[in-house]
Design an enzyme around this catalytic site. Structure first.
Site, PDB file in Angstrom:
ATOM      1  N   GLU A   1      -0.465   3.762  -0.671  1.00  0.00           N
ATOM      2  CA  GLU A   1       0.485   4.300  -1.651  1.00  0.00           C
ATOM      3  C   GLU A   1      -0.245   5.076  -2.743  1.00  0.00           C
ATOM      4  O   GLU A   1      -1.455   4.942  -2.917  1.00  0.00           O
ATOM      5  CB  GLU A   1       1.323   3.157  -2.233  1.00  0.00           C
TER       6      GLU A   1
ATOM      7  N   CYS B   1       2.556   5.984   5.475  1.00  0.00           N
ATOM      8  CA  CYS B   1       2.843   4.759   6.221  1.00  0.00           C
ATOM      9  C   CYS B   1       1.635   4.335   7.065  1.00  0.00           C
ATOM     10  O   CYS B   1       0.796   5.170   7.435  1.00  0.00           O
ATOM     11  CB  CYS B   1       4.005   4.991   7.180  1.00  0.00           C
TER      12      CYS B   1
ATOM     13  N   GLU C   1       1.633   3.418  10.223  1.00  0.00           N
ATOM     14  CA  GLU C   1       1.652   3.982  11.576  1.00  0.00           C
ATOM     15  C   GLU C   1       1.029   5.361  11.608  1.00  0.00           C
ATOM     16  O   GLU C   1       0.227   5.698  12.480  1.00  0.00           O
ATOM     17  CB  GLU C   1       3.088   4.087  12.107  1.00  0.00           C
TER      18      GLU C   1
HETATM   19  N1  THU Z   1       5.942   1.728   5.348  1.00  0.00           N
HETATM   20  C1  THU Z   1       5.101   1.816   6.402  1.00  0.00           C
HETATM   21  O1  THU Z   1       3.871   1.713   6.266  1.00  0.00           O
HETATM   22  N2  THU Z   1       5.633   2.029   7.627  1.00  0.00           N
HETATM   23  C2  THU Z   1       6.975   2.214   7.857  1.00  0.00           C
HETATM   24  O2  THU Z   1       7.352   2.512   8.981  1.00  0.00           O
HETATM   25  C3  THU Z   1       7.929   2.013   6.781  1.00  0.00           C
HETATM   26  C4  THU Z   1       7.372   1.845   5.433  1.00  0.00           C
HETATM   27  C5  THU Z   1       5.351   1.529   4.022  1.00  0.00           C
HETATM   28  C6  THU Z   1       5.491   2.708   3.104  1.00  0.00           C
HETATM   29  C7  THU Z   1       5.397   2.060   1.755  1.00  0.00           C
HETATM   30  O3  THU Z   1       4.017   1.948   1.427  1.00  0.00           O
HETATM   31  C8  THU Z   1       5.967   0.673   1.966  1.00  0.00           C
HETATM   32  O4  THU Z   1       5.966   0.449   3.374  1.00  0.00           O
HETATM   33  C9  THU Z   1       7.370   0.477   1.430  1.00  0.00           C
HETATM   34  O5  THU Z   1       8.218   1.438   1.903  1.00  0.00           O
END
Ligand code: THU
Length: 157
Positions: A64, A73, A75
């Site tokens: 983040e 994210c 993935e």
């Molecule tokens: N997030 C992921 O890493 N993968 C996803 O498919 C959905 C959301 C993360 C993004 C952010 O850092 C946190 O989860 C909350 O949304």
């Protein structure tokens, strides 16, 4: 007018022990990858693990940033790392795990739409199905191909 229907099949496992060895390893790697999460804003830790055609595993975790759109994210972090470091390898499988305070959530970790689209593209690039494992505590879902989690994939250009 014709009514149409899209049917999605997937498997549910009650524990890591029920998974076949390669899937269990990948699921464990996704949980392990949660340790690399940097989530000072959402406090939601996500880990992802990508299996390459040569058997190697590449891990990623959500990163983040105070300028919100600049984060990424888990993935995509894992897939882009795999794509950048091993451009000639297919991505044959991806596992995703998530939770708070580093603890795996009960519900399986379902990838966001943007990550599904990126999975779809690497699947198209390899020409072979990419399996998707969504990991939860005591509940694991396995999809045989990205099409099953992103019907009517955009790959027109
Ligand atoms: N997030 C992921 O890493 N993968 C996803 O498919 C959905 C959301 C993360 C993004 C952010 O850092 C946190 O989860 C909350 O949304």
């Amino acid at each position: 007018m014709t009514d149409k229907n899209i049917n999605i099949n997937f498997k549910e496992y009650a524990s890591f022990d029920e998974l076949e060895t390669a899937d269990r390893e990948l699921a464990e790697a996704a949980v392990d990858a949660m340790k690399g999460s940097y989530a000072p804003y959402s406090h939601f830790n996500v880990g992802a693990a990508v299996r390459l055609g040569n058997g190697q595993i590449v891990m990623g975790a959500n990163q983040e940033n105070a300028a919100f759109p600049s984060g990424l994210c888990a993935e995509r972090t894992a897939m882009f790392a795999a794509g950048a470091q091993y451009p000639d390898q297919d991505m044959v499988s991806i596992a995703i795990a998530g939770g708070v305070m580093g603890r795996l959530a009960k519900s399986p970790a379902t990838p966001c739409g943007g990550c599904r689209q990126v999975m779809a593209q690497y699947q198209t690039k390899s020409g072979k199905p990419m399996t998707v494992l969504m990991i939860g505590e005591g509940r694991i879902w396995k999809f045989e191909k990205v099409d099953d989690i992103l019907p009517l994939i955009f790959d027109s250009i």
